[in-house]
Design a protein around this motif. Sequence first.
Motif, PDB file in Angstrom:
ATOM      1  N   UNK A  57       0.840  -1.200   0.000  1.00  0.00           N
ATOM      2  CA  UNK A  57       0.000   0.000   0.000  1.00  0.00           C
ATOM      3  C   UNK A  57       0.878   1.255   0.000  1.00  0.00           C
ATOM      4  N   UNK A  58       1.913   1.254   0.808  1.00  0.00           N
ATOM      5  CA  UNK A  58       2.826   2.401   0.865  1.00  0.00           C
ATOM      6  C   UNK A  58       3.537   2.637  -0.453  1.00  0.00           C
ATOM      7  N   UNK A  59       3.931   1.558  -1.124  1.00  0.00           N
ATOM      8  CA  UNK A  59       4.603   1.696  -2.421  1.00  0.00           C
ATOM      9  C   UNK A  59       3.648   2.280  -3.453  1.00  0.00           C
ATOM     10  N   UNK A  60       2.402   1.832  -3.447  1.00  0.00           N
ATOM     11  CA  UNK A  60       1.416   2.350  -4.391  1.00  0.00           C
ATOM     12  C   UNK A  60       1.137   3.829  -4.112  1.00  0.00           C
ATOM     13  N   UNK A  61       1.084   4.202  -2.847  1.00  0.00           N
ATOM     14  CA  UNK A  61       0.887   5.616  -2.488  1.00  0.00           C
ATOM     15  C   UNK A  61       2.080   6.466  -2.943  1.00  0.00           C
ATOM     16  N   UNK A  62       3.272   5.906  -2.811  1.00  0.00           N
ATOM     17  CA  UNK A  62       4.477   6.620  -3.240  1.00  0.00           C
ATOM     18  C   UNK A  62       4.448   6.845  -4.752  1.00  0.00           C
ATOM     19  N   UNK A  63       4.023   5.834  -5.488  1.00  0.00           N
ATOM     20  CA  UNK A  63       3.878   5.976  -6.938  1.00  0.00           C
ATOM     21  C   UNK A  63       2.820   7.018  -7.269  1.00  0.00           C
ATOM     22  N   UNK A  64       1.714   7.006  -6.539  1.00  0.00           N
ATOM     23  CA  UNK A  64       0.660   7.989  -6.772  1.00  0.00           C
ATOM     24  C   UNK A  64       1.182   9.411  -6.562  1.00  0.00           C
ATOM     25  N   UNK A  65       1.977   9.591  -5.519  1.00  0.00           N
ATOM     26  CA  UNK A  65       2.571  10.900  -5.257  1.00  0.00           C
ATOM     27  C   UNK A  65       3.492  11.327  -6.408  1.00  0.00           C
ATOM     28  N   UNK A  66       4.289  10.394  -6.903  1.00  0.00           N
ATOM     29  CA  UNK A  66       5.193  10.711  -8.018  1.00  0.00           C
ATOM     30  C   UNK A  66       4.398  11.097  -9.266  1.00  0.00           C
ATOM     31  N   UNK A  67       3.314  10.392  -9.529  1.00  0.00           N
ATOM     32  CA  UNK A  67       2.484  10.706 -10.693  1.00  0.00           C
ATOM     33  C   UNK A  67       1.853  12.085 -10.550  1.00  0.00           C
ATOM     34  N   UNK A  68       1.417  12.438  -9.339  1.00  0.00           N
ATOM     35  CA  UNK A  68       0.842  13.769  -9.119  1.00  0.00           C
ATOM     36  C   UNK A  68       1.900  14.847  -9.308  1.00  0.00           C
ATOM     37  N   UNK A  69       3.091  14.613  -8.771  1.00  0.00           N
ATOM     38  CA  UNK A  69       4.154  15.608  -8.890  1.00  0.00           C
ATOM     39  C   UNK A  69       4.611  15.776 -10.338  1.00  0.00           C
ATOM     40  N   UNK A  70       4.473  14.727 -11.142  1.00  0.00           N
ATOM     41  CA  UNK A  70       4.797  14.814 -12.560  1.00  0.00           C
ATOM     42  C   UNK A  70       3.667  15.466 -13.361  1.00  0.00           C
ATOM     43  N   UNK A  71       2.576  15.799 -12.651  1.00  0.00           N
ATOM     44  CA  UNK A  71       1.413  16.469 -13.247  1.00  0.00           C
ATOM     45  C   UNK A  71       0.731  15.617 -14.319  1.00  0.00           C
ATOM     46  N   UNK A  72       0.673  14.318 -14.068  1.00  0.00           N
ATOM     47  CA  UNK A  72      -0.039  13.448 -14.996  1.00  0.00           C
ATOM     48  C   UNK A  72      -1.512  13.481 -14.618  1.00  0.00           C
ATOM     49  N   UNK A  73      -2.349  13.789 -15.592  1.00  0.00           N
ATOM     50  CA  UNK A  73      -3.775  13.989 -15.342  1.00  0.00           C
ATOM     51  C   UNK A  73      -4.494  12.719 -14.948  1.00  0.00           C
ATOM     52  N   UNK A  74      -5.705  12.907 -14.495  1.00  0.00           N
ATOM     53  CA  UNK A  74      -6.555  11.806 -14.098  1.00  0.00           C
ATOM     54  C   UNK A  74      -7.037  12.002 -12.680  1.00  0.00           C
ATOM     55  N   UNK A  75      -8.290  11.616 -12.457  1.00  0.00           N
ATOM     56  CA  UNK A  75      -8.860  11.771 -11.121  1.00  0.00           C
ATOM     57  C   UNK A  75      -8.434  10.643 -10.200  1.00  0.00           C
ATOM     58  N   UNK A  76      -8.417   9.434 -10.721  1.00  0.00           N
ATOM     59  CA  UNK A  76      -8.069   8.281  -9.896  1.00  0.00           C
ATOM     60  C   UNK A  76      -6.659   7.809 -10.230  1.00  0.00           C
TER      61      UNK A  76
END
Length: 143
Positions: A57-76
């Motif tokens: 779960x922590x690894x998936x959250x870390x990936x989610x954070x990286x995707x947000x910081x890269x400004x990749x669109x998408x709600x989910x």
Amino acid sequence: MIFVILLAVGIVLAAVGGSIVWRKRRPRVLKADRFQDRWQELQKMCSDKKNWPEAVVGADKLLHEALKKKRLGGKSMGEKLVKAQRLFTDNDGVWFGHKLRAKIDNDPNVKLKEAEVKQALIGIRQALKDLGALPDGKPADKK
């Protein structure tokens, strides 16, 4: 007359301000040291079988954070992964990790196998490397 004025304003905006309005944002460079520290914490958790779900779960959250910081669109998270799939060298591995996280969310008492935890973490780690959140381990080119 108004049409001519609006047309002239439109042409001027397109010529002068168009480059400002239509310019794409530069991709963000991620601070790999922050992500690396958090990744090492997740790896330490894997020494105890009880912590495997939390590590995934922590690894998936870390990936989610990286995707947000890269400004990749998408709600989910799923939408962000679809937008980023061209960046991933192991798209199936990333999705395996994300699906395992969803499985854990749906059943917190799920029994995980060591092989599936490894596969999920390897896929997510590669995605983080592909995004520049973790060092890729390749030697830097000497100039």
